[in-house]
Every structure is written in structure tokens, then in C-alpha cells.
Design an enzyme around this catalytic site. Structure first.
Site, mmCIF file in Angstrom:
data_model
loop_
_atom_site.group_PDB
_atom_site.id
_atom_site.type_symbol
_atom_site.label_atom_id
_atom_site.label_comp_id
_atom_site.label_asym_id
_atom_site.label_seq_id
_atom_site.Cartn_x
_atom_site.Cartn_y
_atom_site.Cartn_z
ATOM 1 N N ASP A 175 -3.719 -8.363 -2.456
ATOM 2 C CA ASP A 175 -4.431 -9.200 -3.409
ATOM 3 C C ASP A 175 -4.406 -10.659 -2.956
ATOM 4 O O ASP A 175 -3.714 -11.031 -2.008
ATOM 5 C CB ASP A 175 -3.753 -9.076 -4.786
ATOM 6 C CG ASP A 175 -4.728 -9.360 -5.924
ATOM 7 O OD1 ASP A 175 -5.872 -9.761 -5.651
ATOM 8 O OD2 ASP A 175 -4.321 -9.191 -7.091
ATOM 9 N N TYR B 181 7.424 -3.250 1.048
ATOM 10 C CA TYR B 181 7.130 -4.597 0.573
ATOM 11 C C TYR B 181 8.432 -5.360 0.366
ATOM 12 O O TYR B 181 9.441 -4.792 -0.055
ATOM 13 C CB TYR B 181 6.363 -4.560 -0.751
ATOM 14 C CG TYR B 181 4.914 -4.162 -0.626
ATOM 15 C CD1 TYR B 181 3.922 -5.122 -0.471
ATOM 16 C CD2 TYR B 181 4.538 -2.830 -0.674
ATOM 17 C CE1 TYR B 181 2.589 -4.764 -0.366
ATOM 18 C CE2 TYR B 181 3.216 -2.458 -0.558
ATOM 19 C CZ TYR B 181 2.241 -3.429 -0.404
ATOM 20 O OH TYR B 181 0.921 -3.064 -0.286
#
Length: 376
Positions: A116, A188
Site C-alpha cells: 500500500d 513483514y
């Protein structure tokens, strides 16, 4: 974070990355040994399984070489990884523009994880099909470029852009290898800075600043309640298009690390000189830092800042739901500040409703760290 189940159509843009090259640039990129045969998005979601159209992104022509490309980037000035509306600067858009300048024809790039806006990547992975056409004899097809040439040439054009994205690795793969569907695991990292003072300029848009002190042990206990196979409806944003909220979270943990960039204090330099380099390396430097923190802060001189405590959350799974990692970190932060307990986190998970959860963490602290494949 992260990916989505559907890709919007590619859109040709007139964004800055497509601007004409400077007339003062080196005359020919071919001089980079190219002729020696040596080159929104939904950030935390992935498809549950490979779709039936396995030929998506393939081109059966034997003269076309598919490359697997690892990239790193600061996400601050990107509107996300996925190509979007005109005039939106995206990771895919910048890469496609650089490849176009390199080979002289447009390409389509497919990312493993569609991060994003504001999300960074230590290693995102894409694939691209390239047909090498002679620039001296239009229409003549030449042998594919070596991966090292692709890396060097495309990075040349990327650095002439904003310089916030770079290719770190290139490999030739089979024509049916898909960067997204062949991924076996994604990792992540999320960085948090804890401390009352405003973060350093060098940390701008690189971490989430939390003014309160964070309870590391409480956060670690909350991680254990979330690891494993669960219905993560409470940890996916309302716009998630995944068919199922069931995900297997293989790893979720939080540790305290040194802040970055890290520079040793006078106390640490003196200590290291006394104990010797070997002892310093065996301790990794961190224990000395912890032991000397109180001394260092009591001896701060003019113009010297107190260091924030830095925490890194690691989340690892085959795939993630839309905004799942940022919602997980938001809950862990609330546990660290004492606003939630481990029992509250378990209750939120069982509620199976995102409204039971609190605010998600901002994009600036999220890093796509690694995408794992079974490569020969």
C-alpha cells in the site's frame, strides 16, 4: 504489507517517471556491456489459492525471456505498488518506465505483494517478460540479456528517477513462473519507536512513533495468542476481497533492537576499547548499549539527543489479509501501552468482527522483508 485478490487493469500514465531523458545523458546505454550478453492496492492481502487461469502473464513465444526481479524501495513517495489511476506514482509504473527505456518497448510487470501507499520493501519480487530486439536492425531478435545486464541497465534509469527504488537481484525463470502465485511465504517487519521526544529527522516516515513506554513482555505474550490457524476477521479491513478470513500465522513476535542509523556514544566507544573487539562482537553490541543507556542519558551534552527504544514486530505467513499486519501491530501496541490485555486480544480474535478491534498501525513502519520461493 499488502496484496489483494484482484488486479486493476494496467493504465498508461504520463507521470514524472515517463518524462523524456536528458539530452546530456551518456549517448548509449548499450555501452553498459549490454551487447556482450551479460537487466488501491491492498497491502496485506494475498489470494487463498492460485486461480485457474495459470497462463496469466505468460507469453509462449520462445524469444521472450521471463525474469524474476527482487526490488527494494522506500514507499513514502509511492501511491502503492500496483498500477493505478493516471498521474499516480507507483512501484510498477516506475519499473515499467525504466524497462521501457532500457529495451525500447513497453512491458507488463507483476508483483508478488502489492504493498500500500507508504509501505516500504526490503525485498519485493516481480516478474517481467522481455524480448530483446536489435536497435540497429529493427525486427531482428537477439539472444536474451544476462540477468546482470538487466540489473545494471534498469538501475541506471531508476537512479535517474527519484532514486528511492532499486533492483537487488535478477534471475531467469521459466515462462510459467508467476511471482505472486509461486510465492510460498511472505515475511513483514514493523518498526516502532518508543519515547516521549519527537523522533529524529533520519527516522521520518520510517517507523511508528509511540510516545508511551512499551511493555515488551506483555506484547510477546499477546503474540503467542495470535500465532497459528485462526479466523482473522477481526484483523482484516472492511475492503478485503479474500474469499476466506482463515489464515495460518506461522510467526508473530516482537523484539527490541538498536535504533537505526546507529552511532556509538562516547561511553560505548570507551567500553569497546576496554573490553576489546572480540568481546564486543560476541555480545553483538546490544548488551553494552543496554548497560550504558542510563549512564549515557545522564551525560548528554548540548545538542545530543536521547535515543528512542526501537521494537520490531515480525509477521510471517503464506499470505495475509488486507491490512492484517497493521491491525495486528495496532493491537500489540495497545497491549504494550497497557490499553489492552492479552485477554482483550483473545476476545477481539474470537469476536470475528473488525469493529471489535482498535485502530491499525500507520503504513510508515511496515516493511515487506522477504518473499520465499522454491527456486532451482
Amino acid at each position: 504489507m499488502t496484496p489483494n485478490d484482484q488486479q486493476p487493469p494496467l493504465i498508461t500514465t504520463n507521470s514524472p517517471e515517463n518524462r523524456p531523458e536528458s539530452p546530456n545523458r551518456p549517448s548509449k546505454i548499450a555501452k553498459l556491456n549490454l551487447q556482450h550478453n551479460e537487466p488501491e492496492p491492498q497491502p496485506d492481502s494475498e489470494p487463498e489459492e492460485r486461480e485457474t487461469s495459470t497462463t496469466m502473464g505468460q507469453n509462449p513465444r520462445a524469444t521472450i525471456q521471463r525474469y524474476l526481479i527482487a526490488i527494494e524501495y522506500f514507499g513514502t513517495r509511492f501511491s502503492g505498488a500496483q498500477q493505478q489511476a493516471p498521474n499516480c506514482r507507483t512501484v510498477v509504473g516506475v519499473l515499467q518506465s525504466a524497462f521501457h527505456k532500457f529495451i525500447g518497448q513497453p512491458v507488463s510487470i507483476f508483483c508478488s505483494s502489492r504493498t500500500d501507499a507508504g509501505v516500504h520493501a526490503l525485498s519485493n519480487v516481480c516478474h517481467v517478460d522481455v524480448e530483446r530486439i536489435s536497435k540497429r536492425k529493427p525486427g531482428e531478435v537477439l539472444p536474451p540479456h544476462e540477468p546482470s545486464v538487466v540489473k545494471k541497465a534498469v538501475n541506471h534509469f531508476l537512479q535517474k528517477n527519484e532514486g528511492d527504488i532499486m533492483i537487488t537481484d535478477v534471475r531467469c525463470v521459466a515462462a510459467d513462473f508467476h511471482a505472486r502465485y509461486k510465492a510460498q511465504e511472505r515475511t513483514y517487519f514493523y518498526r516502532l519507536l518508543s519515547g516521549p521526544e519527537h523522533p529524529s529527522t533520519f527516522e521520518k516516515d520510517r517507523a511508528w512513533h509511540v510516545p508511551e513506554e512499551l511493555d515488551l513482555q506483555a506484547m510477546q505474550k499477546a503474540c503467542k495468542a495470535l500465532v497459528g490457524l485462526h479466523d482473522f476477521t477481526s484483523f482484516r479491513a472492511s475492503g478485503c476481497q479474500a474469499k476466506s478470513p482463515i489464515r495460518n500465522l506461522d510467526e508473530l513476535n516482537v523484539i527490541e533492537v538498536l535504533t537505526s542509523p546507529y552511532f556509538p556514544s562516547a561511553t560505548e566507544r570507551e567500553t569497546q576499547n576496554l573490553v576489546g573487539q572480540a568481546l564486543s562482537e560476541s555480545n553483538g553490541g546490544l548488551s553494552c548499549s543496554n548497560q550504558n543507556r542510563a549512564i549515557e542519558e545522564s551525560n548528554l551534552g548540548f545538542g545530543m539527543r536521547r535515543r528512542h527504544r526501537c521494537f520490531v514486530v515480525t509477521a510471517r505467513a503464506r499470505s495475509f489479509l488486507y491490512h492484517q499486519v497493521r491491525l495486528l501491530v495496532g493491537a500489540l501496541k495497545s497491549v504494550g501501552t497497557g490499553d489492552l490485555t492479552v485477554s482483550d486480544v483473545e476476545r477481539i480474535l474470537e469476536a470475528k468482527n473488525v469493529t471489535a478491534n482498535g485502530p491499525m498501525a500507520p503504513a510508515c513502519g511496515l516493511y515487506l522483508a522477504h518473499v520465499k520461493y522454491d527456486l532451482p
